[in-house]
Design a protein around this motif. Structure first.
Motif, PDB file in Angstrom:
ATOM      1  N   LEU A  21       0.874  -1.255  -0.133  1.00 34.71           N
ATOM      2  CA  LEU A  21       0.009   0.009  -0.053  1.00 34.71           C
ATOM      3  C   LEU A  21       0.863   1.353   0.083  1.00 34.71           C
ATOM      4  CD1 LEU A  21      -1.713  -2.402   1.201  1.00 34.71           C
ATOM      5  CD2 LEU A  21      -2.633  -0.595   2.784  1.00 34.71           C
ATOM      6  N   ALA A  22       1.080   1.874  -1.134  1.00 35.29           N
ATOM      7  CA  ALA A  22       2.010   3.175  -1.124  1.00 35.29           C
ATOM      8  C   ALA A  22       0.988   4.372  -1.341  1.00 35.29           C
ATOM      9  CB  ALA A  22       2.696   2.993  -2.539  1.00 35.29           C
ATOM     10  N   HIS A  23       1.427   5.592  -0.376  1.00 37.57           N
ATOM     11  CA  HIS A  23       0.780   6.908  -0.471  1.00 37.57           C
ATOM     12  C   HIS A  23       0.697   7.343  -1.739  1.00 37.57           C
ATOM     13  CE1 HIS A  23       0.104  11.003   0.567  1.00 37.57           C
ATOM     14  NE2 HIS A  23      -0.544  10.462   1.823  1.00 37.57           N
ATOM     15  N   ASP A  24      -0.275   7.936  -2.096  1.00 37.21           N
ATOM     16  CA  ASP A  24      -0.512   8.518  -3.461  1.00 37.21           C
ATOM     17  C   ASP A  24       0.592   9.559  -4.036  1.00 37.21           C
ATOM     18  OD1 ASP A  24      -2.370   9.340  -5.914  1.00 37.21           O
ATOM     19  OD2 ASP A  24      -1.809  11.211  -5.109  1.00 37.21           O
ATOM     20  N   ALA A  25       1.558  10.260  -2.700  1.00 34.16           N
ATOM     21  CA  ALA A  25       2.430  10.918  -3.267  1.00 34.16           C
ATOM     22  C   ALA A  25       3.668  10.168  -3.457  1.00 34.16           C
ATOM     23  CB  ALA A  25       2.774  11.819  -1.785  1.00 34.16           C
ATOM     24  N   VAL A  26       3.844   9.078  -3.397  1.00 34.47           N
ATOM     25  CA  VAL A  26       5.219   8.272  -3.482  1.00 34.47           C
ATOM     26  C   VAL A  26       4.759   7.008  -4.435  1.00 34.47           C
ATOM     27  CG1 VAL A  26       6.419   9.110  -1.707  1.00 34.47           C
ATOM     28  CG2 VAL A  26       4.834   7.001  -1.469  1.00 34.47           C
ATOM     29  N   HIS A  27       3.431   6.584  -4.730  1.00 37.31           N
ATOM     30  CA  HIS A  27       3.053   5.415  -5.188  1.00 37.31           C
ATOM     31  C   HIS A  27       3.782   5.195  -6.560  1.00 37.31           C
ATOM     32  CE1 HIS A  27       0.658   3.125  -8.089  1.00 37.31           C
ATOM     33  NE2 HIS A  27       0.425   2.361  -6.917  1.00 37.31           N
ATOM     34  N   VAL A  55      -3.033   4.431  -1.990  1.00 36.94           N
ATOM     35  CA  VAL A  55      -4.050   4.950  -1.001  1.00 36.94           C
ATOM     36  C   VAL A  55      -3.758   6.851  -0.593  1.00 36.94           C
ATOM     37  CG1 VAL A  55      -4.012   2.643   0.504  1.00 36.94           C
ATOM     38  CG2 VAL A  55      -2.051   4.489   0.913  1.00 36.94           C
ATOM     39  N   ALA A  56      -4.780   7.264  -0.401  1.00 39.13           N
ATOM     40  CA  ALA A  56      -4.708   8.697  -0.366  1.00 39.13           C
ATOM     41  C   ALA A  56      -4.145   9.236   0.979  1.00 39.13           C
ATOM     42  CB  ALA A  56      -6.258   9.175  -0.426  1.00 39.13           C
ATOM     43  N   ASP A  57      -4.233   8.472   2.066  1.00 43.42           N
ATOM     44  CA  ASP A  57      -3.845   9.064   3.391  1.00 43.42           C
ATOM     45  C   ASP A  57      -3.601   8.150   4.276  1.00 43.42           C
ATOM     46  OD1 ASP A  57      -6.432   8.602   4.008  1.00 43.42           O
ATOM     47  OD2 ASP A  57      -6.991  10.784   3.763  1.00 43.42           O
ATOM     48  N   LEU A  58      -3.325   8.387   5.479  1.00 47.47           N
ATOM     49  CA  LEU A  58      -3.176   7.301   6.593  1.00 47.47           C
ATOM     50  C   LEU A  58      -4.492   6.629   6.964  1.00 47.47           C
ATOM     51  CD1 LEU A  58      -1.130   7.995   9.881  1.00 47.47           C
ATOM     52  CD2 LEU A  58      -3.386   7.031  10.016  1.00 47.47           C
TER      53      LEU A  58
END
Length: 463
Positions: free
Chosen positions: A275-281, A378-381
């Motif tokens: 699961l990678a955050h949108d900013a670093v996906h 994923v968008a956020d925590l």
């Protein structure tokens, strides 16, 4: 399933074994019961000396048993050697610490007086004969992490190992015998799964531990519950691997490859959902996919091999079904997704990354036991926590973040038996190991593991 060594790198049956007869099983049950009556009276110093002797033998024979493990279930030879060394270290860890972990506990004098007594303490006593039903994927470690604490506590063990690792199973029984443990303290039962219920129902068996599939855990728990016998279950896992913006992406991606493909991807604690955050996906996905695609698939006996075969033809077929189901429903294969074209023999499968996975796909909910990773954005925590917990399993979890508040939230909210920050899940004698939800119950290793098969006895003295 026959009790046989079948080399997964070639598909060749190398050796077959006859299952024990009812009379042979009875002999070993009687021997175990007799051994417990004597062994439970030994002191910790005696048990520790025996355990250290077993550790020394295992270290001396690590190359030989490593080749046996690789031949039977396909892990790389380097990984097999490392497993043998890890087992020896765990044996020594318990040899050194068991007496302190099981020391008598004394309540405060005030509490004793309030109970109307003049003295009281808690004493830990062994339960008796413990049946261990163990899997093939870590054929030494899964057994030793039960056997070392159980034997140091004064219990005796009966091992029903997986039917495809019979030579490793027999080696373990012989190892403890040659180390000097009294006859009957640890014995291997060459029996099929259908015979487990009868052994577990035997009144001479006090408890059971199982590492394996959810169906196998349910079956053992059902019988043990009917007999009112203690069990510890370590079942499947679908561990999340979460990457947040503050992570070291280079390290996170490289560790992700090891976390997914350790033991050829056949590990309950292997990270499976990424699961990678949108900013670093996108950056993480590129690094991770490139590294997965660069792995060398081949003969597990050969130096330089990163990923060997799956343990069985059925295991590969099950993995293929999950991937085919996902792609048929719209998932994208970023790398792998098939058998290696050059492999004409053996049960190999390419390291695979799937993107665009949805809840409609089986692989979203089921454990993929092989080198197949699913990648999510994923968008956020909050979204990461919700998706990480959207699984029937709860064995462990991995989170890459250097934000203290994010670490606090993940540690508090992830539904798992472990949360590993900026690293991959690992089992170690000093840390309790086990899961929640359908990953099982109870704990192995550490003080928690040695207490699982002990009777916490209250000793109270009145005035």
């Amino acid at each position: 399933m026959p009790i046989a060594t079948v080399n997964p790198a070639t598909g060749e049956t190398l050796k077959t074994f006859d299952a024990f007869t009812a009379e042979e099983v009875e002999q070993r049950l009687a021997r175990a019961e007799a051994a417990f009556r004597e062994y439970r009276t030994t002191g910790f110093d005696t048990r520790a000396d025996l355990m250290r002797a077993a550790a020394a033998l295992l270290e001396k024979e690590q190359d030989e048993i490593a080749r046996t493990m690789t031949t039977e279930m396909g892990k790389t030879l380097a990984a097999a050697r490392a497993e043998a060394v890890k087992c020896a270290k765990a044996m020594r860890w318990y040899a050194e610490r068991a007496e302190g972990l099981l020391a008598d506990e004394y309540p405060s004098p005030h509490d004793v007086e309030d109970s109307g007594g003049i003295a009281a303490h808690v004493r830990y006593r062994p339960l008796g004969v413990v049946l261990a039903v163990m899997p093939w994927n870590f054929p030494l470690w899964q057994v030793v992490r039960f056997a070392a604490p159980a034997l140091m506590a004064g219990n005796v063990g009966l091992l029903k190992h997986a039917s495809n690792v019979p030579q490793t199973a027999l080696y373990l029984g012989d190892l403890f015998r040659r180390a000097g443990f009294p006859d009957g303290c640890f014995q291997t039962l060459l029996i099929g799964s259908a015979e487990v219920e009868k052994v577990l129902r035997d009144p001479r068996v006090a408890a059971a531990t199982l590492t394996g599939s959810e169906p196998a855990g349910r079956a053992v728990a059902r019988v043990a519950g009917d007999e009112v016998k203690k069990t510890v279950l370590e079942l499947g896992g679908s561990d999340p691997y979460i990457v947040m913006p503050s992570a070291d992406l280079a390290r996170a991606a490289q560790t992700a490859v090891t976390a997914r493909t350790q033991n050829n991807g056949q590990s309950c604690i292997a990270a499976k959902r990424f699961l990678a955050h949108d900013a670093v996906h996108d950056d993480f996905a590129r690094r991770f996919t490139d590294a997965m695609a660069a792995l060398t698939v081949g003969d597990p006996m050969r130096d330089g091999t990163d990923v060997g075969p799956l343990s069985s033809e059925q295991g590969r077929a099950d993995l293929e079904e999950l991937v085919d189901d996902a792609t048929a429903k719209g998932a994208t294969v970023l790398c792998g997704g098939r058998r290696p074209q050059k492999a004409t023999r053996g049960w190999y499968y390419e390291p695979t990354v799937l993107a665009g996975v949805t809840p409609a796909m089986r692989i979203h909910h089921e454990e993929a036991f092989g080198p197949v990773a699913t990648l999510y954005r994923v968008a956020d925590l909050d979204a990461a926590v919700a998706l990480a917990n959207d699984t029937p399993f709860g064995l462990s979890s991995n989170v890459w973040t250097n934000d203290p508040e994010e670490q606090r939230r993940f540690a508090a909210d992830l539904e798992a038996g472990g949360v590993f920050f900026n690293g991959m899940t690992a089992s170690h004698p000093a840390m309790p190991f086990g899961g929640v939800k359908r990953s099982g119950y109870g704990r192995e290793l550490a003080g928690h593991g040695i207490h699982e098969f002990c009777n916490a006895t209250t000793v109270w003295y009145g005035r």
